[in-house]
Design a protein around this motif. Structure first.
Motif, PDB file in Angstrom:
ATOM      1  N   ARG A  66       0.811  -1.223   0.000  1.00 46.96           N
ATOM      2  CA  ARG A  66       0.000   0.000   0.000  1.00 46.96           C
ATOM      3  C   ARG A  66       0.845   1.273   0.000  1.00 46.96           C
ATOM      4  N   PHE A  67       1.998   1.225   0.627  1.00 49.79           N
ATOM      5  CA  PHE A  67       2.879   2.389   0.712  1.00 49.79           C
ATOM      6  C   PHE A  67       4.105   2.168  -0.172  1.00 49.79           C
ATOM      7  N   THR A  68       4.584   3.261  -0.757  1.00 46.59           N
ATOM      8  CA  THR A  68       5.805   3.208  -1.560  1.00 46.59           C
ATOM      9  C   THR A  68       6.710   4.366  -1.168  1.00 46.59           C
ATOM     10  N   ILE A  69       7.922   4.042  -0.746  1.00 50.77           N
ATOM     11  CA  ILE A  69       8.904   5.059  -0.404  1.00 50.77           C
ATOM     12  C   ILE A  69       9.826   5.251  -1.601  1.00 50.77           C
ATOM     13  N   SER A  70      10.190   6.485  -1.861  1.00 52.71           N
ATOM     14  CA  SER A  70      11.099   6.788  -2.966  1.00 52.71           C
ATOM     15  C   SER A  70      11.927   8.010  -2.592  1.00 52.71           C
ATOM     16  N   ARG A  71      12.918   8.297  -3.401  1.00 53.49           N
ATOM     17  CA  ARG A  71      13.760   9.447  -3.104  1.00 53.49           C
ATOM     18  C   ARG A  71      14.239  10.084  -4.402  1.00 53.49           C
ATOM     19  N   ASP A  72      14.487  11.377  -4.317  1.00 51.86           N
ATOM     20  CA  ASP A  72      15.082  12.133  -5.411  1.00 51.86           C
ATOM     21  C   ASP A  72      16.295  12.838  -4.814  1.00 51.86           C
ATOM     22  N   ASN A  73      17.459  12.249  -5.010  1.00 50.43           N
ATOM     23  CA  ASN A  73      18.661  12.801  -4.385  1.00 50.43           C
ATOM     24  C   ASN A  73      19.013  14.176  -4.928  1.00 50.43           C
ATOM     25  N   ALA A  74      18.679  14.436  -6.170  1.00 53.78           N
ATOM     26  CA  ALA A  74      18.964  15.752  -6.747  1.00 53.78           C
ATOM     27  C   ALA A  74      18.165  16.854  -6.051  1.00 53.78           C
ATOM     28  N   LYS A  75      17.007  16.470  -5.533  1.00 55.42           N
ATOM     29  CA  LYS A  75      16.152  17.437  -4.838  1.00 55.42           C
ATOM     30  C   LYS A  75      16.248  17.299  -3.324  1.00 55.42           C
ATOM     31  N   ASN A  76      17.117  16.411  -2.859  1.00 57.95           N
ATOM     32  CA  ASN A  76      17.242  16.189  -1.406  1.00 57.95           C
ATOM     33  C   ASN A  76      15.892  15.895  -0.771  1.00 57.95           C
ATOM     34  N   THR A  77      15.112  15.055  -1.412  1.00 59.03           N
ATOM     35  CA  THR A  77      13.748  14.806  -0.954  1.00 59.03           C
ATOM     36  C   THR A  77      13.443  13.313  -0.944  1.00 59.03           C
ATOM     37  N   VAL A  78      12.734  12.898   0.080  1.00 62.66           N
ATOM     38  CA  VAL A  78      12.229  11.524   0.147  1.00 62.66           C
ATOM     39  C   VAL A  78      10.714  11.599   0.209  1.00 62.66           C
ATOM     40  N   TYR A  79      10.060  10.644  -0.430  1.00 62.08           N
ATOM     41  CA  TYR A  79       8.604  10.652  -0.552  1.00 62.08           C
ATOM     42  C   TYR A  79       8.008   9.390   0.064  1.00 62.08           C
ATOM     43  N   LEU A  80       6.749   9.492   0.438  1.00 58.25           N
ATOM     44  CA  LEU A  80       5.991   8.314   0.841  1.00 58.25           C
ATOM     45  C   LEU A  80       4.627   8.412   0.173  1.00 58.25           C
ATOM     46  N   HIS A  81       4.403   7.526  -0.789  1.00 55.67           N
ATOM     47  CA  HIS A  81       3.118   7.471  -1.472  1.00 55.67           C
ATOM     48  C   HIS A  81       2.275   6.421  -0.772  1.00 55.67           C
ATOM     49  N   MET A  82       1.157   6.866  -0.233  1.00 56.49           N
ATOM     50  CA  MET A  82       0.299   6.007   0.565  1.00 56.49           C
ATOM     51  C   MET A  82      -1.020   5.812  -0.167  1.00 56.49           C
ATOM     52  N   THR A  83      -1.401   4.576  -0.387  1.00 56.84           N
ATOM     53  CA  THR A  83      -2.659   4.270  -1.053  1.00 56.84           C
ATOM     54  C   THR A  83      -3.487   3.335  -0.183  1.00 56.84           C
ATOM     55  N   THR A  84      -4.739   3.178  -0.567  1.00 56.61           N
ATOM     56  CA  THR A  84      -5.676   2.312   0.174  1.00 56.61           C
ATOM     57  C   THR A  84      -5.547   2.560   1.672  1.00 56.61           C
ATOM     58  N   LEU A  85      -5.605   3.819   2.041  1.00 56.50           N
ATOM     59  CA  LEU A  85      -5.384   4.196   3.435  1.00 56.50           C
ATOM     60  C   LEU A  85      -6.466   3.637   4.345  1.00 56.50           C
ATOM     61  N   LYS A  86      -6.059   3.314   5.560  1.00 53.83           N
ATOM     62  CA  LYS A  86      -6.953   2.778   6.579  1.00 53.83           C
ATOM     63  C   LYS A  86      -6.927   3.685   7.800  1.00 53.83           C
ATOM     64  N   PRO A  87      -7.978   3.649   8.622  1.00 53.18           N
ATOM     65  CA  PRO A  87      -7.964   4.463   9.845  1.00 53.18           C
ATOM     66  C   PRO A  87      -6.736   4.207  10.722  1.00 53.18           C
TER      67      PRO A  87
END
Length: 114
Positions: A66-87
């Motif tokens: 459900r969750f996907t972590i990724s990073r863009d080193n050029a932008k010094n940024t890490v992401y967390l894409h969260m889907t099918t979220l639950k309470p």
């Protein structure tokens, strides 16, 4: 000094999606083993996803698929894409090194309604 700034949280209905971002400054981000953490009141901050400098990922069992972590080193940024979220995904989300070696940012609140 290192500064981490999380953003992208919000209120979403169960089944919805969010994309969190964490912008880092003051560090050689590209070599950092990074993670996203979640904290709920009364519980310890838990590590939900990690990503190595080379892009290898790992996830808490409850968020796998459900969750996907990724990073863009050029932008010094890490992401967390969260889907099918639950309470149960509700909490304040933070990013940091896996060894928690950076000062904590302010986090970003994620609230999932049923």
């Amino acid at each position: 000094q290192v500064q981490l700034v999380e953003s992208g949280g919000g209120l979403v209905q169960a089944g919805g999606s969010l994309r969190l971002s964490c912008a880092a400054s003051g560090t050689i981000f590209s070599i950092s083993y990074m993670g996203w953490y979640r904290q709920v009141p009364g519980k310890q901050r838990e590590l939900v996803a990690t990503i190595t400098s080379g892009g290898t990922t790992n996830y808490l069992d409850s968020v796998k698929g459900r969750f996907t972590i990724s990073r863009d080193n050029a932008k010094n940024t890490v992401y967390l894409h969260m889907t099918t979220l639950k309470p149960d995904d509700t909490g304040v989300y933070y990013c940091n090194k896996v060894d928690r070696g950076y000062p904590w940012g302010q986090g970003t609140q994620v609230t999932v309604s049923s």
